[in-house]
Write an enzyme that holds these catalytic residues in place. Structure first.
Site, mmCIF file in Angstrom:
data_model
loop_
_atom_site.group_PDB
_atom_site.id
_atom_site.type_symbol
_atom_site.label_atom_id
_atom_site.label_comp_id
_atom_site.label_asym_id
_atom_site.label_seq_id
_atom_site.Cartn_x
_atom_site.Cartn_y
_atom_site.Cartn_z
ATOM 1 N N ALA A 64 19.776 18.049 25.654
ATOM 2 C CA ALA A 64 20.264 18.996 25.757
ATOM 3 C C ALA A 64 21.820 18.401 25.272
ATOM 4 C CB ALA A 64 20.305 20.189 25.945
ATOM 5 N N ASP A 65 22.834 18.728 23.888
ATOM 6 C CA ASP A 65 24.164 18.247 23.715
ATOM 7 C C ASP A 65 25.015 19.281 23.938
ATOM 8 O OD1 ASP A 65 25.903 16.363 23.621
ATOM 9 O OD2 ASP A 65 26.132 16.411 21.047
#
Length: 198
Positions: A64-65
């Protein structure tokens, strides 16, 4: 499932919902040639999963970011207390956006899925004294946008529209819905595949 992230908040959210995790962090440079901001964070998220998936082909890999966006600009983690003050002062009495892109990948099964969630966050009007107090807690220093909604930063927030967990670091509700669309269950992701090595 492998979590390609060293974020303690993502780990906490996912384990709280029953996911069994192995942590393997990606070493990619978090840059993207994509033009749009959303496309950039989706690209970075996918690159994180891809790097781990190349060596763990039989495993489910999640990456994820998360970014905090104000007036089209990304607010990252503050470098020092002065930058934390600048960020929090900029957010005061304003609405901003928290975007999280995430990728679930399994090379062996041909799964390569990236999506995102967006939450609007509105800050209260903050006095200089309130900002200095919050910085003195040390909480802002390792967080994008210089605040943590799940900690003492909760007192700075007027309202949110969207997923609280997205602001914390991972949009668990949207991810759960996406897993159903992919015909994946938590039990399936929690299975570990033993591979014989010679």
């Amino acid at each position: 499932m492998i979590l390609a992230s060293k974020s303690p908040r993502r780990k906490e959210i996912l384990e709280g919902f029953g996911f069994k995790l192995e942590i393997l962090t990606s070493s990619i440079e978090e840059v993207s040639d994509e033009e749009g901001l959303l496309e950039q964070i989706m690209d970075i998220s996918r690159k994180k999963s891809l790097e781990i998936s190349k060596i763990k082909k039989e495993s489910y890999v999640l990456s994820a970011d998360t970014v905090v966006v104000l007036d089209g600009h990304i607010l990252g983690k503050p470098k020092d207390e002065d930058e934390a003050f600048y960020m929090l002062n900029s957010l005061s009495a304003r609405q901003h956006k928290v975007l999280t892109a995430y990728t679930i990948m399994n090379s062996q099964k041909g799964i390569d899925f990236t999506s995102y969630d967006s939450t609007e966050v509105c800050f209260k009007e903050l006095t200089e004294e309130e900002i200095r107090w919050y910085i003195s807690t040390g909480e802002p220093m390792d967080k994008a946008g210089a605040y943590g909604i799940q900690g003492k930063g909760a007192v700075l927030i007027k309202k949110i529209e969207g997923d609280f967990f997205n602001v914390m670091g991972f949009p668990i509700s949207k991810f759960y819905d996406d897993l159903k669309q992919l015909n994946l269950s938590i039990d399936e992701l929690n299975k570990t595949v033993e591979v014989e090595r010679c």
